[in-house]
Design a protein around this motif. Sequence first.
Motif, PDB file in Angstrom:
ATOM      1  N   LEU A 275       0.851  -1.187   0.000  1.00 17.08           N
ATOM      2  CA  LEU A 275       0.000   0.000   0.000  1.00 17.08           C
ATOM      3  C   LEU A 275       0.890   1.241   0.000  1.00 17.08           C
ATOM      4  O   LEU A 275       1.824   1.346   0.802  1.00 17.08           O
ATOM      5  CB  LEU A 275      -0.888  -0.001   1.239  1.00 17.08           C
ATOM      6  CG  LEU A 275      -1.730   1.254   1.493  1.00 17.08           C
ATOM      7  CD1 LEU A 275      -2.742   1.456   0.377  1.00 17.08           C
ATOM      8  CD2 LEU A 275      -2.421   1.139   2.848  1.00 17.08           C
TER       9      LEU A 275
ATOM     10  N   THR B  83      -3.472   0.931  -9.174  1.00 16.58           N
ATOM     11  CA  THR B  83      -3.851  -0.162  -8.277  1.00 16.58           C
ATOM     12  C   THR B  83      -4.211  -1.405  -9.084  1.00 16.58           C
ATOM     13  O   THR B  83      -5.076  -1.360  -9.958  1.00 16.58           O
ATOM     14  CB  THR B  83      -5.035   0.253  -7.404  1.00 16.58           C
ATOM     15  OG1 THR B  83      -4.623   1.329  -6.554  1.00 16.58           O
ATOM     16  CG2 THR B  83      -5.518  -0.921  -6.553  1.00 16.58           C
TER      17      THR B  83
ATOM     18  N   GLN C 221       0.075  -7.662  -5.040  1.00 15.38           N
ATOM     19  CA  GLN C 221      -0.911  -6.582  -5.027  1.00 15.38           C
ATOM     20  C   GLN C 221      -0.225  -5.246  -4.788  1.00 15.38           C
ATOM     21  O   GLN C 221       0.583  -5.098  -3.856  1.00 15.38           O
ATOM     22  CB  GLN C 221      -1.944  -6.825  -3.932  1.00 15.38           C
ATOM     23  CG  GLN C 221      -2.973  -5.713  -3.773  1.00 15.38           C
ATOM     24  CD  GLN C 221      -3.936  -5.631  -4.923  1.00 15.38           C
ATOM     25  OE1 GLN C 221      -4.454  -6.652  -5.382  1.00 15.38           O
ATOM     26  NE2 GLN C 221      -4.201  -4.425  -5.419  1.00 15.38           N
TER      27      GLN C 221
ATOM     28  N   THR D 257      -1.488  -1.345  -4.158  1.00 17.35           N
ATOM     29  CA  THR D 257      -2.645  -0.496  -3.892  1.00 17.35           C
ATOM     30  C   THR D 257      -2.156   0.931  -3.665  1.00 17.35           C
ATOM     31  O   THR D 257      -1.310   1.167  -2.801  1.00 17.35           O
ATOM     32  CB  THR D 257      -3.411  -0.977  -2.665  1.00 17.35           C
ATOM     33  OG1 THR D 257      -3.833  -2.339  -2.880  1.00 17.35           O
ATOM     34  CG2 THR D 257      -4.638  -0.109  -2.418  1.00 17.35           C
TER      35      THR D 257
ATOM     36  N   SER E  49      -3.461   4.470  -2.595  1.00 19.29           N
ATOM     37  CA  SER E  49      -4.614   5.093  -1.960  1.00 19.29           C
ATOM     38  C   SER E  49      -4.151   6.001  -0.837  1.00 19.29           C
ATOM     39  O   SER E  49      -3.166   5.714  -0.148  1.00 19.29           O
ATOM     40  CB  SER E  49      -5.555   4.027  -1.411  1.00 19.29           C
ATOM     41  OG  SER E  49      -6.620   4.625  -0.701  1.00 19.29           O
TER      42      SER E  49
END
Length: 115
Positions: free
Chosen positions: A11, A90, A110, A112, A114
Amino acid sequence: QVQLVESGGGLVKPGGSLRLSCAASGKIFSIGVMAWYRQIQGKERELVATVASGGWINYADFVKGRFTISRDNAKNTVYLQMDSLKPEDTAVYYCKMTQLVGTYWGQGTQVTVSS
């Protein structure tokens, strides 16, 4: 058999950076093209960047100037440096490796973006 192990996802806030790695192991003879793809939820997998054994590199238009692909042939590893990340980046990122005896995919990592 050949295994590709990806790492480096996570993230990050918009404008941030991440560096993905993909290391190949197993029955490796002579790796040709190494590439990164991504799959945004609900969409088809798409090519992000490619690096050939001779050093030729190609990027998708949507990452030009922000992402950098590189490879370390001694380590059978390909990297993707991602800068100036946007929420639309993403996705699950996959590496792909091609050699004469086959094409192999990593399991995906993954990413991401944000706030």
